[in-house]
Enzyme design. Structure first.
Site, PDB file in Angstrom:
ATOM      1  N   GLN A  54      15.389 -11.929  18.399  1.00 15.12           N
ATOM      2  CA  GLN A  54      14.225 -11.034  18.266  1.00 15.12           C
ATOM      3  C   GLN A  54      14.215  -9.984  19.377  1.00 15.12           C
ATOM      4  OE1 GLN A  54      12.171 -10.468  15.944  1.00 15.12           O
ATOM      5  NE2 GLN A  54      12.802 -12.124  14.600  1.00 15.12           N
ATOM      6  N   SER A  55      15.397  -9.556  19.785  1.00  9.46           N
ATOM      7  CA  SER A  55      15.497  -8.612  20.899  1.00  9.46           C
ATOM      8  C   SER A  55      14.797  -7.284  20.599  1.00  9.46           C
ATOM      9  CB  SER A  55      16.979  -8.358  21.197  1.00  9.46           C
ATOM     10  OG  SER A  55      17.132  -7.216  22.000  1.00  9.46           O
ATOM     11  N   ASN A  56      13.864  -6.928  21.479  1.00  8.79           N
ATOM     12  CA  ASN A  56      13.217  -5.614  21.378  1.00  8.79           C
ATOM     13  C   ASN A  56      14.221  -4.509  21.676  1.00  8.79           C
ATOM     14  OD1 ASN A  56      10.428  -6.518  20.968  1.00  8.79           O
ATOM     15  ND2 ASN A  56      10.592  -7.318  23.048  1.00  8.79           N
ATOM     16  N   CYS A  62      17.468  -4.521  21.130  1.00 11.86           N
ATOM     17  CA  CYS A  62      18.381  -4.292  19.995  1.00 11.86           C
ATOM     18  C   CYS A  62      17.673  -3.506  18.894  1.00 11.86           C
ATOM     19  CB  CYS A  62      18.913  -5.612  19.457  1.00 11.86           C
ATOM     20  SG  CYS A  62      20.109  -6.368  20.583  1.00 11.86           S
TER      21      CYS A  62
END
Ligand SMILES: *Cc1c(COP(=O)(O)O)cnc(C)c1O
Length: 333
Positions: free
Chosen positions: A78-80, A82
């Site tokens: 859930q990388s912001n 990325c």
């Protein structure tokens, strides 16, 4: 050394800046401590939301300068960072390839869904493989694109390196203007620390712009020794790349590592309650991975009396809204 003698490198104009600095009057009154201000970096763009955009303005300018057509970067599922990279790549006509830790257990949600919508190429790796071979994965995919006659630009975790550092060095200049406008001189600036680049940029930026504020990073993973090393490394990389001399006293690198909770991406009950409280009292939406933890730390410090005598503190809201949705069950409504 002051900023007058340092030239910023080229940057694209991608973030909605300056972001507002707002006072949380009801919370400040409730806690009977310093006046709490929020730097609304969750408003750097509706979908771009958050701190990564400030860093990526510099990173993407460099990628374009080098004639790259593809951005490769990495992060948690859930990388912001990325998601912001995928959205920005589409905005400037580049391809994005995201190397993500872990597999989704259902259909894509939150940031991952937005990455797919922007047509990023997404590769999932088991956490163990990701941890052990991340560097090789970057090399392997760069080579893959080279063989196709394309040119990839690798962006490290969170865009935290000597290039991305400029984002929060420049933000310090913005904050300095905010402080002047509101006629305040905050003793403390608080941010969440994941890959350390925001803390590093703010720490170096406050020295460079001759501001009095201390900077406190609140760790959402790892510990304070890790962040001391990471901040030193990023600042050293920045100094080397741009031939800057800046004396960074190690004592200025301050990290709170008492609010990580159960682990990265895993909020505690206290973190969830903090998010609910801020939403209800101030209409301010924090996230369960970063800002909810960092804000809980700030409240703890005020309640414990650690900030007695402090008149103003600034919390940098670094975004994270899309991380709220995949954890809907944790809130227990
Ligand atoms: C990445 C991120 C952070 C941490 O910033 P770093 O520069 O990686 O330490 C904080 N908050 C949010 C919402 C983020 O996405």
């Amino acid at each position: 050394m002051s900023i007058a003698s340092v030239a910023y490198p080229d940057a694209l104009s991608l973030a909605q800046t300056p972001t507002p600095l707002q006072a949380l009057d009801r919370l400040s009154a409730e806690l009977n401590g310093p006046r709490i201000w929020v730097k609304r970096d969750d408003l750097t763009g509706s979908v771009l939301s958050g701190n990564k955009v400030r860093k990526l303005e510099f990173v993407l300018a460099e990628a374009l300068r080098q004639g790259c057509d593809t951005l490769i970067t990495c992060g948690g599922m859930q990388s912001n960072h990325c998601r912001a990279t995928a959205v920005l790549a589409a905005q400037v006509g580049l391809k994005a390839h995201l190397l993500l830790r872990g597999e989704p257990d259902g259909s894509p949600d939150g940031n991952l869904l937005l990455g797919h919508l922007c047509d990023a190429t997404i590769s999932h790796y088991p956490p163990k493989v990701y941890r052990k071979t991340l560097e090789q994965l970057f090399e392997q995919w760069s080579e893959h694109y080279r063989a196709q006659g394309r040119k990839a630009f690798s962006i490290p975790t969170g865009a935290s390196d000597g290039l991305g550092l400029w984002g929060y060095i420049k933000c310090c200049e913005e904050l300095k203007g905010d402080f002047k406008q509101h006629q305040i001189n905050p003793e403390l600036i608080v941010c969440a620390s994941g890959s350390g680049g925001t803390q590093a940029g703010l720490t170096a930026g406050c020295i460079l712009h001759e501001m009095d504020s201390r900077v406190l990073g609140v760790a959402v993973c790892d510990d304070k020794h890790y962040f001391k090393q990471k901040v030193l490394e990023d600042v050293q990389d920045w100094k080397n790349r741009y031939g800057i001399s800046l004396a960074l006293d190690e004592g200025k690198i301050e990290t709170d590592d008492q609010h990580v909770g159960p682990g990265y991406g895993l909020p505690s009950e206290e973190h969830l309650q903090t998010i609910k409280h801020l939403a209800k009292l101030e209409g301010l939406i924090l996230d369960p991975v970063y800002t909810g933890k960092a804000f809980a730390a700030l409240i703890d410090k005020i309640k414990s009396g650690e900030l007695a005598g402090v008149s103003d503190v600034v919390f940098v809201h670094t975004g994270g809204i899309f991380g709220v949705f995949p954890q809907r069950d944790a809130f227990g409504f």
